[in-house]
Scaffold this motif. Structure first.
Motif, PDB file in Angstrom:
ATOM      1  N   ARG A 155       0.847  -1.193   0.000  1.00 21.02           N
ATOM      2  CA  ARG A 155       0.000   0.000   0.000  1.00 21.02           C
ATOM      3  C   ARG A 155       0.882   1.243   0.000  1.00 21.02           C
ATOM      4  O   ARG A 155       1.942   1.263   0.620  1.00 21.02           O
ATOM      5  N   VAL A 156       0.462   2.260  -0.725  1.00 16.68           N
ATOM      6  CA  VAL A 156       1.131   3.554  -0.703  1.00 16.68           C
ATOM      7  C   VAL A 156       0.159   4.576  -0.139  1.00 16.68           C
ATOM      8  O   VAL A 156      -0.927   4.789  -0.691  1.00 16.68           O
ATOM      9  N   GLN A 157       0.536   5.190   0.977  1.00 15.23           N
ATOM     10  CA  GLN A 157      -0.292   6.187   1.627  1.00 15.23           C
ATOM     11  C   GLN A 157       0.260   7.583   1.326  1.00 15.23           C
ATOM     12  O   GLN A 157       1.456   7.755   1.085  1.00 15.23           O
ATOM     13  N   PRO A 158      -0.596   8.604   1.338  1.00 16.45           N
ATOM     14  CA  PRO A 158      -0.107   9.974   1.136  1.00 16.45           C
ATOM     15  C   PRO A 158       1.011  10.318   2.116  1.00 16.45           C
ATOM     16  O   PRO A 158       0.928  10.017   3.308  1.00 16.45           O
ATOM     17  N   GLY A 159       2.081  10.905   1.569  1.00 21.04           N
ATOM     18  CA  GLY A 159       3.214  11.327   2.391  1.00 21.04           C
ATOM     19  C   GLY A 159       4.240  10.260   2.667  1.00 21.04           C
ATOM     20  O   GLY A 159       5.266  10.537   3.306  1.00 21.04           O
ATOM     21  N   ASP A 160       4.026   9.025   2.209  1.00 20.63           N
ATOM     22  CA  ASP A 160       4.990   7.951   2.458  1.00 20.63           C
ATOM     23  C   ASP A 160       6.343   8.256   1.811  1.00 20.63           C
ATOM     24  O   ASP A 160       6.410   8.829   0.719  1.00 20.63           O
ATOM     25  N   ARG A 161       7.415   7.853   2.507  1.00 18.65           N
ATOM     26  CA  ARG A 161       8.738   7.830   1.889  1.00 18.65           C
ATOM     27  C   ARG A 161       8.956   6.434   1.322  1.00 18.65           C
ATOM     28  O   ARG A 161       8.650   5.426   1.962  1.00 18.65           O
ATOM     29  N   ILE A 162       9.501   6.371   0.124  1.00 13.89           N
ATOM     30  CA  ILE A 162       9.760   5.100  -0.556  1.00 13.89           C
ATOM     31  C   ILE A 162      11.257   4.818  -0.474  1.00 13.89           C
ATOM     32  O   ILE A 162      12.083   5.725  -0.614  1.00 13.89           O
ATOM     33  N   ASP A 163      11.615   3.577  -0.248  1.00 15.81           N
ATOM     34  CA  ASP A 163      13.021   3.217  -0.048  1.00 15.81           C
ATOM     35  C   ASP A 163      13.791   3.097  -1.359  1.00 15.81           C
ATOM     36  O   ASP A 163      14.786   2.363  -1.435  1.00 15.81           O
ATOM     37  N   LEU A 164      13.355   3.809  -2.371  1.00 21.14           N
ATOM     38  CA  LEU A 164      14.022   3.796  -3.669  1.00 21.14           C
ATOM     39  C   LEU A 164      13.806   5.179  -4.276  1.00 21.14           C
ATOM     40  O   LEU A 164      12.689   5.525  -4.641  1.00 21.14           O
ATOM     41  N   PRO A 165      14.838   6.011  -4.379  1.00 17.79           N
ATOM     42  CA  PRO A 165      14.616   7.391  -4.838  1.00 17.79           C
ATOM     43  C   PRO A 165      14.044   7.488  -6.246  1.00 17.79           C
ATOM     44  O   PRO A 165      13.144   8.291  -6.505  1.00 17.79           O
ATOM     45  N   GLN A 166      14.580   6.674  -7.160  1.00 17.08           N
ATOM     46  CA  GLN A 166      14.157   6.731  -8.552  1.00 17.08           C
ATOM     47  C   GLN A 166      14.627   5.452  -9.231  1.00 17.08           C
ATOM     48  O   GLN A 166      15.471   4.724  -8.701  1.00 17.08           O
ATOM     49  N   VAL A 167      14.077   5.182 -10.410  1.00 11.83           N
ATOM     50  CA  VAL A 167      14.546   4.042 -11.184  1.00 11.83           C
ATOM     51  C   VAL A 167      14.762   4.505 -12.614  1.00 11.83           C
ATOM     52  O   VAL A 167      13.932   5.202 -13.208  1.00 11.83           O
ATOM     53  N   GLY A 168      15.922   4.122 -13.145  1.00  8.14           N
ATOM     54  CA  GLY A 168      16.320   4.581 -14.465  1.00  8.14           C
ATOM     55  C   GLY A 168      15.706   3.770 -15.582  1.00  8.14           C
ATOM     56  O   GLY A 168      14.946   2.816 -15.379  1.00  8.14           O
ATOM     57  N   TRP A 169      16.049   4.162 -16.799  1.00  6.70           N
ATOM     58  CA  TRP A 169      15.429   3.614 -18.006  1.00  6.70           C
ATOM     59  C   TRP A 169      15.464   2.093 -18.068  1.00  6.70           C
ATOM     60  O   TRP A 169      16.331   1.453 -17.494  1.00  6.70           O
ATOM     61  N   HIS A 170      14.501   1.596 -18.837  1.00  7.12           N
ATOM     62  CA  HIS A 170      14.220   0.161 -18.948  1.00  7.12           C
ATOM     63  C   HIS A 170      13.652  -0.335 -17.617  1.00  7.12           C
ATOM     64  O   HIS A 170      14.134  -1.288 -17.021  1.00  7.12           O
TER      65      HIS A 170
ATOM     66  N   VAL B 264      12.933   9.303 -16.188  1.00  7.65           N
ATOM     67  CA  VAL B 264      13.497   8.467 -15.125  1.00  7.65           C
ATOM     68  C   VAL B 264      12.499   8.570 -13.981  1.00  7.65           C
ATOM     69  O   VAL B 264      12.231   9.661 -13.473  1.00  7.65           O
ATOM     70  N   PHE B 265      11.922   7.440 -13.593  1.00  8.34           N
ATOM     71  CA  PHE B 265      10.717   7.471 -12.765  1.00  8.34           C
ATOM     72  C   PHE B 265      11.040   7.855 -11.326  1.00  8.34           C
ATOM     73  O   PHE B 265      11.870   7.228 -10.658  1.00  8.34           O
ATOM     74  N   PRO B 266      10.320   8.875 -10.796  1.00  8.95           N
ATOM     75  CA  PRO B 266      10.559   9.325  -9.418  1.00  8.95           C
ATOM     76  C   PRO B 266       9.760   8.498  -8.422  1.00  8.95           C
ATOM     77  O   PRO B 266       8.590   8.198  -8.643  1.00  8.95           O
ATOM     78  N   LEU B 267      10.387   8.150  -7.300  1.00 13.66           N
ATOM     79  CA  LEU B 267       9.695   7.324  -6.312  1.00 13.66           C
ATOM     80  C   LEU B 267       9.890   7.806  -4.879  1.00 13.66           C
ATOM     81  O   LEU B 267       9.161   7.390  -3.978  1.00 13.66           O
ATOM     82  N   ASP B 268      10.836   8.642  -4.660  1.00 17.60           N
ATOM     83  CA  ASP B 268      11.322   8.988  -3.330  1.00 17.60           C
ATOM     84  C   ASP B 268      10.215   9.346  -2.346  1.00 17.60           C
ATOM     85  O   ASP B 268      10.189   8.881  -1.207  1.00 17.60           O
ATOM     86  N   GLN B 269       9.269  10.162  -2.789  1.00 20.61           N
ATOM     87  CA  GLN B 269       8.258  10.719  -1.884  1.00 20.61           C
ATOM     88  C   GLN B 269       6.870  10.573  -2.504  1.00 20.61           C
ATOM     89  O   GLN B 269       6.639  11.006  -3.631  1.00 20.61           O
ATOM     90  N   ALA B 270       5.964   9.959  -1.781  1.00 19.97           N
ATOM     91  CA  ALA B 270       4.573   9.928  -2.236  1.00 19.97           C
ATOM     92  C   ALA B 270       3.938  11.291  -1.987  1.00 19.97           C
ATOM     93  O   ALA B 270       4.244  11.972  -0.997  1.00 19.97           O
ATOM     94  N   GLY B 271       3.071  11.704  -2.912  1.00 14.96           N
ATOM     95  CA  GLY B 271       2.364  12.965  -2.727  1.00 14.96           C
ATOM     96  C   GLY B 271       1.540  12.962  -1.453  1.00 14.96           C
ATOM     97  O   GLY B 271       1.148  11.899  -0.956  1.00 14.96           O
ATOM     98  N   ASP B 272       1.263  14.166  -0.950  1.00 17.27           N
ATOM     99  CA  ASP B 272       0.576  14.242   0.348  1.00 17.27           C
ATOM    100  C   ASP B 272      -0.914  14.516   0.237  1.00 17.27           C
ATOM    101  O   ASP B 272      -1.598  14.657   1.263  1.00 17.27           O
ATOM    102  N   SER B 273      -1.446  14.562  -1.024  1.00 19.65           N
ATOM    103  CA  SER B 273      -2.854  14.961  -1.128  1.00 19.65           C
ATOM    104  C   SER B 273      -3.695  14.054  -2.027  1.00 19.65           C
ATOM    105  O   SER B 273      -4.870  14.352  -2.251  1.00 19.65           O
ATOM    106  N   PHE B 274      -3.113  12.944  -2.538  1.00 22.38           N
ATOM    107  CA  PHE B 274      -3.958  12.109  -3.400  1.00 22.38           C
ATOM    108  C   PHE B 274      -4.969  11.345  -2.545  1.00 22.38           C
ATOM    109  O   PHE B 274      -4.717  11.002  -1.383  1.00 22.38           O
ATOM    110  N   ARG B 275      -6.131  11.085  -3.137  1.00 29.38           N
ATOM    111  CA  ARG B 275      -7.228  10.422  -2.418  1.00 29.38           C
ATOM    112  C   ARG B 275      -7.517   9.021  -2.941  1.00 29.38           C
ATOM    113  O   ARG B 275      -8.201   8.235  -2.272  1.00 29.38           O
TER     114      ARG B 275
END
Length: 649
Positions: free
Chosen positions: A510-525, A624-635
């Protein structure tokens, strides 16, 4: 069997195992010069220390840098100490050795490590070698003895920040990356402009930028990205501590539209507003004050030894203009020298052939085009030169001319700095100070991101690092070089590309608003997938972010699924209905980004052509896909997040 063969086999069988199992030359970038293999690995024990012997303050700094970077690579911190070493320690000391020069070093790895160099810079490069060896052997190092030194004293990279802004954080990372591969020169192109054919053939609308904070001329500084004086001074300090020379460039008297936008009266009336008027005294007053702002005082902004004054691609249609251009070049070489600096210039003296003398002594020249400056002529005149031949080492991303990605195989197998666009000089010619490669961002507004540039830089950087240090004497096969080179990190603690080996990198229920993800980003492919139970989202709703990169459930303009990076906003032309349940996947590579919904590709953002009359550019929508921080306002409910690297990139 021949009796001599039998005898040889008997002798081999009697040899000690240590003789038969000597370590092969280990892989490093750049490649080591001399290696004598020992047997087995040295693994630092829990008692191992990094011991520096001597009172020079640089020794402790180098020892501490090694300890810090070893900890970043291995998770183990070694104590830094001085005084008498014990068995099993890593020992750093300065010792005279005329054959090594000021950047060379010698290492012996046995039941401990002994590093010697004539100077602190050589010791620092030696620590980069130890780190690369440790990185490839889980913290251990192959036993053996080596001596290493560069063929060329200047080894570097030029980045066009004038046409495309790159954040200071990236420049700082690049100093660290260059340093890890013993590249010691970072040329930062601070001013330039786009081509007017992409802006309605109107100079007033054509993009131009000067990237430095400026007090002398308020409003000259680019509004879409610039460097403060304080952070530029800090960049110098960082670079100096890592053995890297910064060469800042203010490009004049062509490529100067940023200055004529600000002061129209100094624009050439005959050759376009990107040319300064060389016959107008106001031009010289303007530039004198501009350069002085960054060169004068006890703590100048341009703190290093070199300053680049441009001097490329000015018109040569008129003899009087040519002579005035030569006067201009000579004048600003000498002007820079008044502040205790050495001038660097682009090569233009064959193109601007004339009688007005231009200073040669202590001037460094970038040889980029044989049409603009004949290499034999420039070297015969006595110029010290940098080999930066456009036909070999110029990258202009997705422009359709020069290289999109350098031909690293050709460079690795056939090029050294002694090859200047096909004109061959003896290796290590005393007037050839070294070699560089360049990234030019000619096509302003083409969607190119910092990551697009970075993916082009890294294979080129690793290749040029080898060829400017090792010269022609490379021994590893190119395929081995690329495979093992790609496996090395960019620098300890840095993964700007978001590179990871193939496999599943992260799963999260599950991804909750404001969560920190243990992977900052993932590169191509990559493939990033998740399940969504959608609700209507407000425009600008972020699902994930990293730095200034955003992935939106509803972008801020149209409310569609999309992403932004580098000031560009892209969307997939798709939004989820309230109450919709779907499995979502995003895949991205060096050309395109694709959105899948329930296994179907619903939108692909591929390279597209944008035309401006008869001219056109290729627009890129990579991510390059960003993952570090989940947004704080999605519903919406986001579950079953899965992040995969699809190939060994």
């Amino acid at each position: 069997m021949n009796r001599f063969v039998k005898l040889a086999l008997v002798i081999l069988s009697l040899l000690p195992l240590s003789v038969m199992a000597a370590n092969d030359k280990p892989f490093t970038i750049p490649e080591l010069k001399d290696w004598q293999g020992g047997e087995g690995l040295f693994t630092p024990s829990t008692a191992c220390r990094i011991v520096y012997r001597g009172k020079q303050p640089e020794l402790r700094r180098v020892a501490q840098q090694l300890a810090d970077d070893y900890a970043l690579l291995t998770g183990r911190r070694l104590e830094v100490a001085t005084g008498k070493p014990a068995n099993g320690d890593i020992v750093l000391e300065i010792a005279a050795d005329k054959k090594l020069g000021n950047e060379g070093y010698a290492i012996r790895i046995a039941d401990g490590v002994r590093v010697k160099s004539p100077g602190a810079k050589g010791l620092y490069w030696a620590t980069r070698t130890l780190l690369q060896l440790s990185e490839q052997h889980q913290g251990s190092m192959p036993k053996g003895s080596l001596r290493d030194w560069p063929d060329y004293p200047m080894r570097g990279f030029m980045l066009d920040c004038g046409r495309k802004f790159f954040p200071m954080s990236m420049l700082r990372d690049y100093v660290k990356i260059l340093s890890y591969y013993k590249m010691n020169t970072f040329h930062i192109h601070l001013s330039d402009n786009g081509f007017k054919q992409f802006f309605g053939d109107d100079w007033n609308k054509t993009y131009a930028a000067f990237r430095m904070e400026c007090d002398t001329y308020p409003g000259l500084t680019a509004r879409d990205g610039y460097y403060t004086k304080a952070e530029f001074r800090d960049l110098y300090r960082l670079a100096d501590s890592l053995g890297v020379t910064i060469i800042p460039e203010i490009d004049v008297p062509a490529h100067s539209l940023a200055f004529t936008h600000y002061r129209p009266s100094i624009a050439s009336k005959d050759y376009g507003n990107d040319h300064l008027d060389l016959f107008n005294p106001e031009t010289y007053n303007f530039l004198d004050s501009l350069f002085a702002e960054y060169l004068q005082g006890p703590d100048p902004v341009f703190a290093g030894e070199y300053v680049h004054i441009g001097t490329d691609e000015y018109s040569n249609k008129d003899k009087k203009v040519v002579e005035k251009f030569r006067y201009f070049t000579d004048r600003y070489i000498r002007y820079i020298e008044q502040f205790g600096k050495k001038a660097v210039v682009w090569s233009s003296q064959t193109h601007a052939k004339g009688d007005t003398p231009i200073k040669v002594d202590n001037v460094l020249m970038d040889l980029w085009s044989n049409d603009y400056a004949d290499p034999h002529d420039m070297i015969n005149r006595g110029y010290r030169v940098i080999s930066i031949p456009d036909a070999w080492v110029y990258i202009v991303p997705k422009a359709g001319y020069y290289y999109d990605y350098l031909n690293t195989k050709n460079l690795y197998n056939k090029w050294t700095p002694a090859n200047i666009n096909g004109i061959e000089f003896p290796e290590r010619h005393p007037n050839i100070d070294g070699g560089m490669f360049a990234v030019w961002n000619d096509h302003v507004g083409n969607g190119i991101s910092d990551k697009d540039v970075h993916y082009r830089v890294m294979p080129a950087l690793r290749t040029l690092a080898t060829k400017t240090w090792t010269g022609a004497a490379t021994s590893f096969d190119y395929d081995v070089f690329m495979r093992q080179g790609t496996a090395l990190c960019e620098a300890p603690g840095i993964n700007y590309a978001g590179y990871y080996p193939q496999g599943t990198l992260l799963q999260r229920d599950r991804v909750q608003p404001g969560d920190r993800i243990d992977l900052p980003q993932v590169g191509w492919h990559y493939r990033v997938s998740f399940d969504i139970d959608a609700v209507r989202e407000n425009r600008g709703t972020v699902l994930f972010s990293h730095g200034d990169t955003r992935f939106y459930l509803a972008d801020p303009v149209s409310g569609l699924v999309g992403f932004s990076r580098d000031g560009y906003l892209n969307h997939f032309g798709y939004q989820f209905y309230p109450g919709e349940k779907a499995h979502v996947a995003i895949e991205g590579d060096q050309l395109k980004t694709t959105l899948y919904v329930n296994g179907k590709a619903v939108s692909t953002l591929d390279v597209k052509k944008i035309t401006y009359g008869k001219a056109g550019i290729n627009y890129i929508s990579t991510l390059v896909f960003p993952l570090d921080q989940a947004g704080d306002s999605f519903r919406s409910r986001i579950s079953n997040l899965r992040v995969e690297s699809l190939t060994d990139q």
